[in-house]
Design an enzyme around this catalytic site. Structure first.
Site, short mmCIF file in Angstrom:
data_model
loop_
_atom_site.label_atom_id
_atom_site.label_comp_id
_atom_site.label_asym_id
_atom_site.label_seq_id
_atom_site.Cartn_x
_atom_site.Cartn_y
_atom_site.Cartn_z
N LYS A 1 61.72 56.57 22.28
CA LYS A 1 60.29 56.23 22.36
C LYS A 1 59.86 56.32 23.82
CE LYS A 1 60.94 52.90 18.61
NZ LYS A 1 60.74 53.82 17.49
N TYR B 1 52.39 53.31 16.79
CA TYR B 1 52.43 54.53 15.99
C TYR B 1 51.15 55.30 16.21
CZ TYR B 1 55.88 51.82 13.24
OH TYR B 1 56.95 51.07 12.84
N HIS C 1 58.34 57.04 12.62
CA HIS C 1 58.83 56.11 13.64
C HIS C 1 57.73 55.94 14.68
CE1 HIS C 1 62.97 55.73 12.34
NE2 HIS C 1 62.85 56.98 11.92
#
Lengths: 351, 351
Positions: free
Chosen positions: A323, A284, A292
């Site tokens: 991601k 993160y 997220h």
């Protein structure tokens, strides 16, 4: 248009220069004649644009393909990718590592090539160091680097490779608070912090560990190692070096993983396990309860050799969960600021 | 409620039978007293329901946890999972392989347990044969088998394991057509079928290979091996056995992969590469142009040992693309009908 095959070069007369080079950007001009690679030749042959002769005998596509695949390493892969790129509207030229391509609408002489394409079979292995050296070449030439992986059924998957500078936004840990270093018990492959206030402090401010219950906090091995290094916790009979040795015994590869974990924490990231995604970490930029993670980070040794199905799995998962997939590795060539860790991002792209 | 710790058993008097066993379904009754596991004890202790004494000395949670984790293998994992299951409303009893749990709303004496829970750390290794023997036990007891994997941060991921009988709906290949076996050229790790009609026939009816262009068809190694076995194609200087040897040289593990490929084809599936998903195959029950594959199938040896991050990656990918993850392995114990291949399906579940 007649071309002559000799070794791994096709040659055509000056009339080909105008038709194939000037209009189609095939081959290169040498002494007024056109020289082409066998890959370019196969593409033109399949489209009926040229005839190919060897020792005055015309070769059909099958005969030429078989000869070419004996003379040029990975000819069939190159042909599959070249054909695909051309048919998608990219002018494609040969380059030492595969191809260079021009932006859609652009072409040689009008625009510079913007991408190097590195062609590889899914069965091949790709050393990290090879990746890095290609990235350096691309960087020097100010081009993007794209990997074109040809699978066993001749489908092509494109990945873009990038060196990444990782930079997070989490505040630096505060000065040591009251009651620190706090006592933690090492229980096999995790530790438990028993002091409720410190458990809360570590978990709520920095997202370390997971609450065992309302009072206690469990930490993973890398988290424990990091907090031990920072002297926020203490573990009976284990200083940081002893803990490191113990952890490497419990989890082979711990030291490497810890190098990247601590580097990411030091760079201002919140780092949690990526087990559910099959990677070492999810990362993160900053932790708030509803955020997220933006990255999946997997740690590899600097002499790591990628198997391409492994790469495919990692990138696929990252992509489906929105991601970015990053590989971290020990890199002594980075300055002190970088802490000896390099990062390469690999992303699936549509061309 | 006072309990006494001796070795790895907690004992409480007859008054505990009513309060903890009859109402909470903890432990088991022996000679009018209640015996509990240390995992059950830790759960009750953390909730203030019992006090634990060892040699007449009261143990606090920390002291008990440290002692228990020395006496019971994987105590901390068991505790994490037991606590989680109980708090989700599942009555949970100890079983030799972990726990057995009762359906929500049910409890011992009212309903049978419906699930065996096998608890394991993400760092452990899980042999396929162990998986199969647990599946056999669960099958005999008519229970489902669920794997509870505890990651390094003590999060739990649940997977359900199932033996699967694979059965597809693709029509059996026709009798050999005109012009078969068709000539195919072997070019490194793929073959090319040159005859346009046969290329079309193979591709359009059975979804073999990928068109190289309008006229020609490329086949992967397993596809080539299968069509060679069926005598639909021929390859110069290579009969089926020679081809097999060649293919194993190009792709180590080919023979194993081919066993599962041909088994799935014979069972009426259309089988294509799963490279983009990081598995060996994506598998269609039947092929129509707009269908999606229903399974991802990965081939493993019968002595395969799963690393749990590997399992996590595979199941995660399958889940995000709405496919079922199946592992195929050589299994001589299956009858002739099964062709010597066993299948285990592993799926992520929410408990």
């Amino acid at each position: 248009m007649e071309c002559e095959l000799r070794d791994d070069v096709l040659t055509a007369g000056s009339e080909a220069v105008e038709e194939l080079y000037d209009r189609g950007f095939y081959g290169r001009v040498k002494d007024g004649k056109l020289e082409m690679s066998l890959i370019e030749g196969a593409h033109l042959l399949s489209r009926g644009k040229i005839e190919i002769f060897s020792d005055r005998k015309a070769l059909d596509f099958k005969a030429f393909f078989e000869i070419a695949s004996e003379r040029v390493k990975d000819f069939e892969l190159g042909y599959i990718v070249f054909k695909d790129l051309r048919e998608r509207g990219y002018y494609t030229k040969m380059s030492p590592i595969g191809f260079r391509i021009y932006p859609r609408g652009g072409h040689p002489g009008k625009t510079p090539a913007h991408v190097f394409v590195y062609v590889i079979s899914e069965r091949a292995h790709l050393p990290l160091q090879r990746m890095i050296s290609e990235l350096n070449k691309a960087e020097n030439a100010r081009k993007r680097l794209i990997l074109a992986i040809v699978d066993e059924e001749s489908d092509i998957t494109f990945y873009e490779l990038k060196k990444t500078i990782m930079s997070g936004g989490q505040a630096e840990p505060d000065v040591v608070g009251a009651g620190m270093p706090a006592a933690a018990s090492l229980i096999n492959d995790r530790t438990i912090v028993w002091e409720p206030e410190i458990a809360d402090f570590l978990h709520q401010n920095y997202f370390f560990g997971k609450k065992l219950d309302e009072l206690r906090l469990q930490l993973s091995l890398v988290e424990s190692g990091y907090l031990l290094d920072k002297q926020w916790i203490r573990i009976k009979h284990k200083n940081a070096a002893e803990f490191n040795e113990y952890a490497e015994g419990v989890e082979p590869g711990y030291t490497l993983k810890y190098l990247v974990y601590s580097n990411l924490r030091d760079r201002g990231f919140v780092v949690k396990t990526g087990f559910k995604f099959g990677t070492h970490f999810r990362v993160y930029k900053q932790f708030k309860t509803d955020t997220h993670s933006e990255y999946l980070v997997h740690t590899i040794a600097s002499d790591h050799v990628f198997a391409l199905p492994e790469l495919s799995r990692a990138v696929r998962i990252a992509n489906t969960v929105h991601k970015r997939m990053v590989f971290g590795y020990p890199d002594a060539s980075t300055g002190d600021d970088a802490g000896g860790v390099g990062y390469v991002e690999i992303g699936w792209i549509r061309l």
